[in-house]
Design a protein around this motif. Structure first.
Motif, mmCIF file in Angstrom:
data_model
loop_
_atom_site.group_PDB
_atom_site.id
_atom_site.type_symbol
_atom_site.label_atom_id
_atom_site.label_comp_id
_atom_site.label_asym_id
_atom_site.label_seq_id
_atom_site.Cartn_x
_atom_site.Cartn_y
_atom_site.Cartn_z
ATOM 1 N N ALA A 11 30.844 9.981 -7.928
ATOM 2 C CA ALA A 11 29.564 9.377 -7.526
ATOM 3 C C ALA A 11 28.599 10.468 -7.070
ATOM 4 O O ALA A 11 27.397 10.429 -7.374
ATOM 5 N N THR A 12 29.127 11.464 -6.355
ATOM 6 C CA THR A 12 28.269 12.546 -5.889
ATOM 7 C C THR A 12 27.679 13.323 -7.066
ATOM 8 O O THR A 12 26.483 13.619 -7.107
ATOM 9 N N HIS A 54 27.138 12.337 -9.950
ATOM 10 C CA HIS A 54 26.133 11.531 -10.643
ATOM 11 C C HIS A 54 24.827 11.483 -9.851
ATOM 12 O O HIS A 54 23.749 11.733 -10.394
ATOM 13 N N ASN A 55 24.957 11.206 -8.558
ATOM 14 C CA ASN A 55 23.743 11.013 -7.761
ATOM 15 C C ASN A 55 22.978 12.305 -7.552
ATOM 16 O O ASN A 55 21.756 12.341 -7.628
ATOM 17 N N LEU A 56 23.742 13.360 -7.251
ATOM 18 C CA LEU A 56 23.068 14.592 -6.887
ATOM 19 C C LEU A 56 22.667 15.420 -8.095
ATOM 20 O O LEU A 56 21.604 16.017 -8.142
ATOM 21 N N GLY A 112 22.894 14.503 -11.487
ATOM 22 C CA GLY A 112 22.454 13.865 -12.718
ATOM 23 C C GLY A 112 23.471 13.895 -13.840
ATOM 24 O O GLY A 112 23.112 13.848 -15.011
ATOM 25 N N THR A 156 26.380 12.353 -16.255
ATOM 26 C CA THR A 156 26.597 10.986 -16.711
ATOM 27 C C THR A 156 27.944 10.803 -17.390
ATOM 28 O O THR A 156 28.505 9.714 -17.348
ATOM 29 N N THR A 198 18.376 15.175 0.868
ATOM 30 C CA THR A 198 19.109 13.952 0.584
ATOM 31 C C THR A 198 19.946 13.531 1.792
ATOM 32 O O THR A 198 20.156 12.351 2.036
#
Lengths: 920, 205
Positions: free
Chosen positions: B56-57, B59-61, B63, B65, B204
């Motif tokens: 998740a990190t 992906h969120n931080l 980008g 996929t 963030t």
């Protein structure tokens, strides 16, 4: 055209066609014949009647043919569309729901199609929404009206391909496509007829008027169409005859297109109102001529501008031609580009780069499979890697001139200009480099400017200065110097347009360029110097170059090893050295020696042309000439007078012309055998070269020994024949050169007389309207008139009235030489009196108020000669000459003193004589 | 209070000196780690990050996929115990954010080969590119396309023609064309994120 030629039918087919058949003159003849009852005249009459019948038959026949070749033109199409617009809108009564152009921009020739489509005769594109059918996208072209492939969804581009039959005009087309349209059209017509009966219905009246107008103007537009066709008929014949090859045709088309571009520019600058535009196809021949004139009129574009402005015809690869294997492989890769995620895209881009992109087959293959669109689209994404890969490819393939145009057409430039703002230096570099390649033609350069590209490119130059390079460069970064280099490279390409030069200056580019010039990297220096050299054609730049101490660095780089750098430095010096201070700077920084030594390297002609150019301009200063003699440059220059291209010759001869203003150098040129090649060059046709050659020959002719050689080589005759050259600069320069020739030739009078028609030619040149030509011809006349016999001849040719006519001028140079010529011409017959009769005396007196001593001297001498006629003395006195001349007597110039005094004494003597006569 | 207690820890100074990351940045990363673990336990050694949170990190931080690649990135970060401790976290992220070209090169290669034989095999490449083309008319056609992409890359990089890519070969190819660094899928932060580091991370959290 129509306004100038109101009745083309009559003009083409003859007046008879236009008049009524019952011509009274024929009746008259008929009457006469019947009265006289002469059998012979009856036969004659019958013959005449038969002939006329035949004539009429022929005319009708040709008219029938002419009307078959219907061609539309922008004017008729515009009328039709505007008319239909009037009758479009919501509701049942209208003929259409809407009708609109696809483009708001109208070129000055009345077309709205982009120029490259105008080539195909297309005039504009129209979106029509009839009541009962889908929106139609229609192409209107010279052949007629047809349905095209419609607007593509993504780009708003029009698919230009024809999708249906060609109809003769818009109304016919719509009648076929939409039943509702044709129904409503006929309704409108019927409505009109009905309404004419019911005239007292005020509500419907306006509508009726509209309908009426519709009816009328459609017929009238048809009529005008017919008329145009008749013009077309004649022109078509002509153009057909003039078209021996396809090449010629395309050439003409390009020129026409160029006018339209120019016109739009003018419109923007001058805000000139729209002028009535001639229909494209019939007016083509004239347009080409107009264009030729216009090119000369517009000085805004620099010399280098013209390069590559001929847009080459598009070579699409034929579908059925044998395609190379690369074509299919590239097609596959483009498919992956379209249908892949970032990873696949990067792989496809890298694979594409493995092809030899310098090869034209690959370049065109990428375009023909639609790769350019995809590559440009990638630039618009967020993916840095894709952008890098795409730009790397675009950079390579944009070396191809066709691809450049395609990139511009696809709107690639604005995107690249935006990328210049990217935080990634590598992107900045690649975008700038690609722009440098693409902006090789005017349209592209304009797009770069209009999207603010110049300011951004100038900002790139600044990168090298605030070089706080991060300790750890990010993955895709370049060095700051590299960014600046790419920026300079792009500016170099852009700087070939005048407006861009201005934009660079306004964006503060000059100090930055000056700063970059201090580096020692050759690949940085070349684009920087290249830009400066290109811009130095502008006065503002030359001043800035001086102020920013750029000359010093230019001189320094003349000593570089790189030939291209040497060339551009020399070129920049050539451009700047028109200015005296700059010439001195070049000498003070030791630039003359490297220039002189570069003169010995003749293999690279471009560099040689630049170096000789710099030497020419520098040698305008005497001190520089002395230096050049010291470096033995003059001998080398003489050696370059043969076997060199014209660009080099112009400069070499120009330099020699300047050097020969000094005695030692004249001798030197003669001793090195320079006279013969110089005289040989007098037969050339290059105007710039002729101006310089005549000047050089004239300079040499000052020395009697050289004059002997010139005379022996028939140089004077060659100079004299250049007086017939159409260009005024050449005429003037040849005339100036003739003066020392006549002065120094042995038996000059005999020599001048030997040129058949020569004297008449000179005298007639006094009718020129170019001041320089006039001044030089006056000088020649002064020299010719030293020989009594020749003076008599030119007097017979009417030199006196022509000279007198020129007297009212404010140009001091012309005044001086004119006064000298007048004073010489006074030496014959009753010329003194004649000058007075032609009113030359009063203006001459005014010359004494000029600030130029040379004018004073020449004028005083002329007045002295003229004052031997009593009437002239009266005129002088009346115009206040005495007081002015009295001042001149005190002048330090002896000749002036003497002439002024002589003149006063003549006037005084006359006064005394009158007094004596009155009171004896 | 977290940081002050941290500074007493010898490990902090170890990390600080090892990875040439700025002190404030290490602090920031540690804080980030703990906020992710969501346990206010100061004893560092017991705190570990599991794969899902890590994914998740990423992906969120950053980008990212691709699921599979994120898994591979996790294993490149993690030694071998399926959970990531703070040391591994900082070591990995320092390459991620501040790594030199060489470090990144090694990291990417590590992500791309799975079976730890030191080579990237044809099958592995195919696996990684499996989803790189949008579904076309038939599955067969898509597979054909991917097969061709694999072929192209092998042709480009496999200089010794043994159907697999060694590190030396990979290094050579990437040095010739930097774009090939992440040739088989994204395994580094996006370039645009790289540029804004570390401000973005700080902002963030």
């Amino acid at each position: 055209m129509l306004s100038a030629n109101r009745n083309p039918v009559a003009k083409i087919l003859g007046m008879d066609y236009n008049t009524m058949k019952e011509d009274p003159s024929i009746l008259n003849i008929l009457d006469k014949i019947t009265k006289e009852d002469d059998p012979e005249s009856e036969v004659k009459m019958k013959m005449a009647m038969l002939l006329e019948e035949l004539d009429l038959h022929l005319l009708n026949y040709s008219l029938k043919h002419a009307s078959l070749e219907i061609h539309l033109n922008p004017v008729t199409i515009k009328k039709d569309i505007e008319l239909l617009k009037h009758f479009s809108g919501q509701g049942e009564q209208t003929v259409l729901e809407s009708i609109e152009y696809t483009s708001d921009y109208e070129f000055s020739n009345g077309c709205r199609a982009p120029p490259w489509r105008q080539l195909h005769g297309e005039i504009c594109y129209v979106l029509v929404k009839p009541h009962d059918v889908e929106t139609l996208c229609i192409t209107c072209c010279a052949e007629g009206v047809f349905l095209n492939g419609g607007k593509t969804d993504d780009e708003g581009e029009i698919n230009y391909e024809r999708k249906g039959a060609i109809y003769k005009d818009l109304v016919t087309f719509l009648k076929h496509k939409s039943a509702k349209f044709s129904e409503n059209m006929s309704k409108q017509t019927r409505l009109t007829e009905e309404q004419q009966k019911v005239k007292d219905q005020p509500k419907k009246a306006p509508k009726k008027k509209e309908a009426d107008a519709l009816h009328k103007s459609i017929t009238s537009s048809n009529k005008s169409k017919l008329e145009n066709n008749q013009i077309n008929f004649g022109k078509n014949q002509m153009t057909k005859r003039l078209e021996p090859s396809v090449n010629w045709k395309t050439d003409v088309d390009f020129k026409v297109r160029r006018i339209s571009v120019r016109d739009t520019q003018e419109k923007k600058h001058g805000g000139r109102p729209e002028k009535s535009t001639p229909p494209v196809s019939p007016g083509r021949a004239q347009l080409v001529h107009k264009n030729a004139d216009k090119t000369e009129e517009i000085p805004s574009e620099s010399s280098s501008e013209s390069e590559e402005d001929e847009e080459p015809p598009d070579h699409r690869q034929e579908a059925n031609a044998d395609l190379p294997s690369e074509y299919w492989q590239i097609q596959k890769l483009v498919k992956y580009l379209k249908g892949g995620n970032q990873t696949a895209t990067v792989i496809a881009l890298c694979s594409m780069r493995d092809f030899n992109l310098a090869q034209e087959t690959c370049q065109l293959a990428i375009r023909d499979v639609g790769g350019l669109e995809v590559l440009i689209n990638l630039l618009d994404t967020d993916e840095v890697k894709c952008k890098i890969g795409s730009l790397k490819i675009l950079k390579e393939i944009s070396y191809n001139p066709q691809i450049r145009r395609n990139i511009v057409d696809l709107g690639g430039l604005p995107v690249m200009v935006n990328i210049l703002d990217s935080p990634h230096k590598i992107l900045k570099c690649l975008a700038a480099e690609t722009i440098a390649n693409v902006a090789k033609f005017r349209r592209a350069r304009r797009v770069v400017r209009h999207h603010g590209g110049i300011t951004k490119l100038v900002a790139l130059l600044d990168c090298a200065q605030n070089s706080t390079e991060p300790a750890q460069a990010s993955l895709y970064d370049e060095r700051d110097v590299e960014v600046a280099r790419c920026g300079a490279l792009a500016l170099w390409s852009c700087s070939k347009s005048y407006a861009n030069k201005e934009a660079i200056r306004k964006a503060g580019g000059i100090p930055l360029l000056a700063q970059l010039l201090k580096t020692s990297h050759e690949n940085m220096l070349i684009p920087v110097v290249g830009t400066l050299q290109e811009c130095a054609s502008e006065e503002s730049y030359r001043a800035a170059i001086k102020a920013e101490r750029i000359i010093e660095n230019l001189v320094k780089n003349l000593n570089s090893e790189n030939e291209q750098l040497q060339e551009h430095c020399a070129m920049a010096i050539y451009q700047c050295a028109e200015d005296e201070e700059t010439r001195d700077l070049v000498r003070l920084h030791g630039g003359l020696k490297p220039l002189a030594s570069l003169l010995n390297k003749t293999d690279n002609k471009e560099r040689l042309a630049a170096v000789t150019g710099a030497i020419w301009k520098c040698s305008i200063s005497k001190e520089n000439v002395t230096k050049f003699r010291e470096y033995r440059a003059i001998e080398t220059l003489v050696g370059l007078l043969t076997d060199q291209p014209e660009e080099v010759l112009v400069n070499v001869v120009g330099a020699l012309g300047e050097c020969c203003q000094e005695y030692e150098n004249r001798v030197l040129v003669r001793k090195c055998g320079g006279i013969q090649p110089l005289v040989n060059l007098l037969v050339g046709i290059n105007q710039a070269l002729l101006v310089n050659v005549t000047k050089a020959v004239g300079a040499c002719a000052v020395e009697p020994e050289s004059m002997v050689i010139i005379d022996r080589l028939d140089g004077v005759r060659l100079l004299w024949s250049l007086l017939k050259n159409p260009h005024p600069d050449v005429k003037a320069s040849a005339a100036w050169a003739l003066c020392p020739c006549i002065q120094n030739a042995k038996d000059a009078g005999e020599m001048v007389r030997s040129f058949v028609g020569g004297l008449e030619l000179v005298v007639n040149l006094l009718k020129s309207d170019n001041k320089e030509v006039l001044a030089s011809v006056c000088a020649v006349i002064t020299n010719i008139a030293k020989d009594q016999e020749n003076l008599a001849v030119i007097t017979d040719h009417g030199v006196v009235p022509l000279l007198s006519k020129l007297a009212n001028t404010n140009n001091d140079k012309l005044r001086q030489h004119l006064a000298e010529a007048i004073s010489r011409c006074c030496m014959w017959g009753r010329n003194k009196v004649a000058f007075g009769e032609h009113k030359a005396v009063a203006p001459l007196v005014r010359y004494l108020k000029s600030n130029d001593t040379n004018v004073h001297r020449a004028t005083a001498q002329a007045l002295y000669q003229l004052s031997e006629d009593a009437n002239n003395c009266i005129t002088m006195h009346e115009n206040g000459a005495v007081k002015l001349l009295l001042d001149m007597v005190g002048s330090p110039d002896q000749d002036l003193q003497e002439a002024a005094a002589g003149c006063i004494s003549n006037i005084r003597r006359l006064a005394l004589a009158t007094e004596k006569a009155r009171y004896p | 209070h977290l940081c002050t207690s941290l500074k007493k820890d010898s490990q902090f100074w170890y990390l600080y000196s090892c990875f040439m990351v700025k002190k404030s940045e290490v602090e920031c990363l540690i804080r980030l780690f703990h906020s992710l673990v969501e346990r206010d336990d100061v004893r560092l050694h017991n705190n570990v990050l599991d794969r899902n949170t890590f994914r998740a990190t990423l992906h969120n931080l950053f980008g990212m996929t691709d699921d599979m690649l994120m898994k591979r990135v996790f294993f490149a970060f993690d030694k071998n115990d399926n959970c990531m401790n703070v040391k591994e976290w900082i070591k990995g992220l320092s390459v991620f954010l501040r790594g030199t070209f060489e470090e990144k090169l090694k990291f990417c290669f590590k992500v791309y080969y799975l079976n730890s034989d030191g080579y990237i095999s044809r099958e592995e490449i195919f696996d990684m590119l499996k989803n790189s083309l949008h579904q076309q008319s038939s599955e067969k056609e898509t597979d054909g396309g991917i097969e061709e992409l694999v072929e192209k890359m092998l042709k480009k990089m496999d200089y010794d023609n043994d159907g697999k890519i060694s590190f030396a070969v990979f290094e050579k190819a990437v040095k010739e064309e930097t774009l090939l660094l992440e040739v088989f899928g994204q395994c580094l932060p996006e370039a645009k994120v790289q540029c804004q580091q570390p401000k973005l991370v700080e902002k963030t959290f």
